[in-house]
Design an enzyme around this catalytic site. Sequence first.
Site, mmCIF file in Angstrom:
data_model
loop_
_atom_site.group_PDB
_atom_site.id
_atom_site.type_symbol
_atom_site.label_atom_id
_atom_site.label_comp_id
_atom_site.label_asym_id
_atom_site.label_seq_id
_atom_site.Cartn_x
_atom_site.Cartn_y
_atom_site.Cartn_z
ATOM 1 N N ASP A 173 -21.438 -11.046 70.990
ATOM 2 C CA ASP A 173 -21.308 -9.953 71.918
ATOM 3 C C ASP A 173 -20.291 -10.552 72.925
ATOM 4 O O ASP A 173 -20.611 -11.718 73.492
ATOM 5 C CB ASP A 173 -22.649 -9.567 72.601
ATOM 6 C CG ASP A 173 -23.552 -8.580 71.347
ATOM 7 O OD1 ASP A 173 -23.079 -8.646 70.330
ATOM 8 O OD2 ASP A 173 -24.433 -8.353 71.782
ATOM 9 N N HIS A 250 -22.358 -15.513 65.259
ATOM 10 C CA HIS A 250 -22.491 -15.261 63.663
ATOM 11 C C HIS A 250 -21.178 -15.504 63.052
ATOM 12 O O HIS A 250 -20.156 -15.515 63.601
ATOM 13 C CB HIS A 250 -22.746 -13.804 63.312
ATOM 14 C CG HIS A 250 -24.317 -13.378 64.034
ATOM 15 N ND1 HIS A 250 -25.272 -13.154 63.163
ATOM 16 C CD2 HIS A 250 -24.689 -13.359 65.341
ATOM 17 C CE1 HIS A 250 -26.457 -12.875 63.914
ATOM 18 N NE2 HIS A 250 -26.245 -13.141 65.296
ATOM 19 N N SER A 361 -20.653 -18.228 77.192
ATOM 20 C CA SER A 361 -19.659 -19.107 76.683
ATOM 21 C C SER A 361 -18.529 -18.466 76.180
ATOM 22 O O SER A 361 -18.309 -17.255 76.351
ATOM 23 C CB SER A 361 -20.226 -20.361 75.876
ATOM 24 O OG SER A 361 -19.265 -21.226 75.914
#
Length: 392
Positions: A173, A250, A361
């Site tokens: 995200d 992911h 990050s």
Amino acid sequence: MSDERREQMREMTGEVAERPVHVYNLRSGEKMRKAAKASGTGLLRPKRWLASIHRFSLKRRLSQFPQHALRLRSWRVLKPLACAGLRPTSKAVYSRAPTRLLSRLWGLLNTVNLPGWLRRPLLALYVWAFSVNMQEAAVEDLEQYRNLGELFRRQLKPSVRPIDSHNVVSPADGRILHFGRVRHCQVEQVKGLTYPMETFLGPQDWRTRCYNGSKNGVHGSFQGQLGLRKGSQLYHCVIYLAPGDYHHFHSPTDWCIHHRRHFPGSLMSVNPGVAHWIRGLFCQNERVVLSGEWQYGFFSLTAVGATNVGSIRLNCDQQLRTNCSHHVKGRYHDANYTEQYGPMGVVMTKGADMGEFNLGSTIVLIFEGPRRFEFAMAAGMKIRVGEALGSQ
């Protein structure tokens, strides 16, 4: 007869004394002395507080210094800093700040368990400040999170992040900072600022061991070291994770991870404003580079650390330790997954959970693809795990 007595006699006889009157020009900052006659009741005198303002005026004081003394390069006190390689700029000071130590301290603070009565008000303040959507979290009750670190690393409900059918989907995200083709082995950090791909990924000497010399190894150009296929093209995509975003990342596609390289480094902020300010920011920060192969050739995913993101964890690599005090900047640490897990390395399926950050990050994807590969998003847009990045 004293002066005081003469003054009293003049006032009794009605004589008017000639006194110098100080007239101040506050706009120009100059004091002019004039002599004028005035009546005893109408004597012009400057107010003392106005005079004090003029006397302590910073602009007036600075105007008394020679112009050459106001130039930073002529100050002798800065010469030792110049000899040490420091320039009197805020950018140099920020890049040398102890961000690694501060991030370790922040990490320790995040692991401190909160008393039950303090969890809800304190964590709710963080949720409000960074617009965290707790309705997507697998555990919505804030009292169930023992510390701030557990809230950062919260799991999501499986149904809230469906995986798109495109070849490459978003691994996290965040917000799209930049994407496009890699030209002349230069990757764009933000629009107008580039950094060398070789500096970012490091030398590809590990490929000789993994592929037994079947690729080009370390010979030739860096693009040749990657063993790119004829007629293919390199692409990149940069995704910034804000503090309020979901902090797991992911797998963006079906691929095999053959190698891991950990670069210790600084932990400066990767906020887009800072990314525009500091050239080569991603090459200076601590990062973990995962390299391997997908159906079109070379594929890499790099997790870039940032301020207060001292912890980058990989589910497949429990030996990885980031932001450790004994790590030295300028060196890197390799792990060969083909030796640990077999010739295929670590096999990842699209959408599988790979690891997690603390706080926020950046993810940088650099991969090989066909020339007809097209991205399916726009720079600056918000994106979520599983949403389409591009397809051929």
